[in-house]
Enzyme design. Structure first.
Site, short mmCIF file in Angstrom:
data_model
loop_
_atom_site.label_atom_id
_atom_site.label_comp_id
_atom_site.label_asym_id
_atom_site.label_seq_id
_atom_site.Cartn_x
_atom_site.Cartn_y
_atom_site.Cartn_z
CE LYS A 102 3.15 -6.35 -0.96
NZ LYS A 102 3.15 -4.86 -1.20
NE ARG A 130 -2.34 -4.61 -5.27
CZ ARG A 130 -1.67 -5.86 -5.24
NH1 ARG A 130 -1.28 -6.11 -4.09
NH2 ARG A 130 -1.49 -6.56 -6.31
N1 HH2 Z 1 1.76 -4.91 -3.79
C1 HH2 Z 1 2.10 -5.84 -4.81
C2 HH2 Z 1 1.52 -5.47 -6.21
N2 HH2 Z 1 1.04 -4.16 -6.44
N3 HH2 Z 1 0.09 -2.29 -5.48
C3 HH2 Z 1 -0.01 -1.14 -4.57
N4 HH2 Z 1 -0.54 -0.11 -4.82
N5 HH2 Z 1 0.58 -1.55 -3.55
C4 HH2 Z 1 1.13 -2.62 -3.14
O1 HH2 Z 1 1.73 -2.71 -1.84
C5 HH2 Z 1 1.43 -3.56 -4.03
C6 HH2 Z 1 0.87 -3.56 -5.55
C7 HH2 Z 1 2.62 -7.04 -4.59
O2 HH2 Z 1 3.27 -7.71 -5.63
P1 HH2 Z 1 2.75 -9.07 -6.44
O3 HH2 Z 1 3.91 -9.83 -6.58
O4 HH2 Z 1 2.05 -8.58 -7.94
O5 HH2 Z 1 1.69 -9.95 -5.57
P2 HH2 Z 1 0.11 -9.61 -5.09
O6 HH2 Z 1 -0.14 -8.98 -6.35
O7 HH2 Z 1 -0.24 -11.23 -5.19
O8 HH2 Z 1 0.05 -8.78 -3.89
#
Ligand code: HH2
Length: 282
Positions: free
Chosen positions: A224, A259
């Protein structure tokens, strides 16, 4: 007391060590690996690879929620995620689906999903009632604002208090709706309407939040922007060492689920942490 087990659809997961949730994005625009796994075959192969590397769960996402991400019509999100959930039924680990929409939740639960990971904490109409009729785990995440605009100017009275209060409220609503406490995971939502200082304050507060909220905590900091801000690494792929270091610290702080994109590297770090960390420092 935080639960020792997580009821997660077809699975009951022991929470005696931090679990690794491998990220499987089936979006063309996810920030770090967007567009590479949008075909079903590639998604299945990538999921198998993540499990081979040590993933305890797979998180399937069909809508990028990164800051500024484009809106995805519900039909398109369904088209992306439902076939992947169907195709991965025999993978041997729980399948989580990262979605904010009740309609998508209903379809993926019918297709065999074991967990709903919701960055909107089941705020969509009918989501709490739907989940109450299932045996799936839920992750309730805090965010401030909507992904399109959430990083514009996030303001809190006290970020730790505000986030803790919100998660406690959503947890109570979920339990009142009929979702058992041992199915609930909470998440402070790193990067979701938070400046670097907010993210750091929340990270420092993880042990206290876990103790207070009495739920398993999920932490998602992998690749991130906050890690880019701290290290000066602009490209998400260059943030892998920082991701692994922060996953280790989240584990040390008592997080139940990490995650991550980089499963193999995270797994090795956790193995070393478990083997070499002096029991006195726990
Ligand atoms: N961060 C992303 C997506 N979903 N779910 C949870 N529970 N916690 C998080 O910190 C979280 C999440 C980040 O967003 P995205 O743009 O979809 O990127 P990526 O899925 O590659 O991490």
């Amino acid at each position: 007391m935080t639960p020792h087990q997580l009821q997660c659809g077809r699975f009951t997961l022991a929470l005696d060590r931090p679990l690794i949730m491998g990220i499987l994005n089936v979006t063309p625009d996810s920030f770090s690996d967007g567009g590479r796994y949008d075909a079903l075959e590639l998604a299945v192969a990538h999921a198998r690879q993540l499990v081979g590397e040590g993933a305890d769960l797979i998180d399937i996402g069909g809508e990028s929620t990164r800051p500024g991400a484009a809106f995805v019509p519900v039909e398109e999100e369904l088209r992306r995620v439902v076939p992947v959930v169907e195709a991965l039924q025999s993978l041997g680990v729980p399948l989580s689906v990262d979605t904010r929409r009740t309609e998508v939740m209903r379809a993926v639960l019918a297709a065999g999903a074991d967990m709903i990971n919701d960055v909107a904490a089941l705020e969509d109409d009918g989501a709490l009632a739907l989940l109450a009729t299932s045996n799936a785990a839920v992750c309730l995440m805090h965010k401030l604002g909507e992904p399109q605009t959430m990083q514009a100017d996030p303001v809190y009275d006290d970020v730790v208090l505000d986030v803790t209060r919100y998660l406690a409220e959503r947890r109570t609503l979920a339990i009142d709706a009929g979702i058992a406490a041992n199915r609930i995971v909470l998440d402070p939502g790193f990067g979701f309407g938070k400046r670097l200082a907010h993210n750091i304050a929340l990270f420092h507060a993880l042990p206290a939040m876990i103790a207070q909220l009495e739920s398993a905590m999920l932490v998602g900091v992998s690749r991130k922007r906050m890690l880019g801000e701290l290290t000066g690494r602009d490209a998400a792929i260059d943030r892998v060492p920082a991701s692994v270091a922060s996953a280790m610290l989240a584990a040390q702080a008592g997080s139940a689920i990490l995650r991550v994109h980089d499963v193999a590297a995270t797994r090795d770090a956790l193995v070393i942490q478990r083997a070499l960390q002096s029991p006195a420092s726990n």
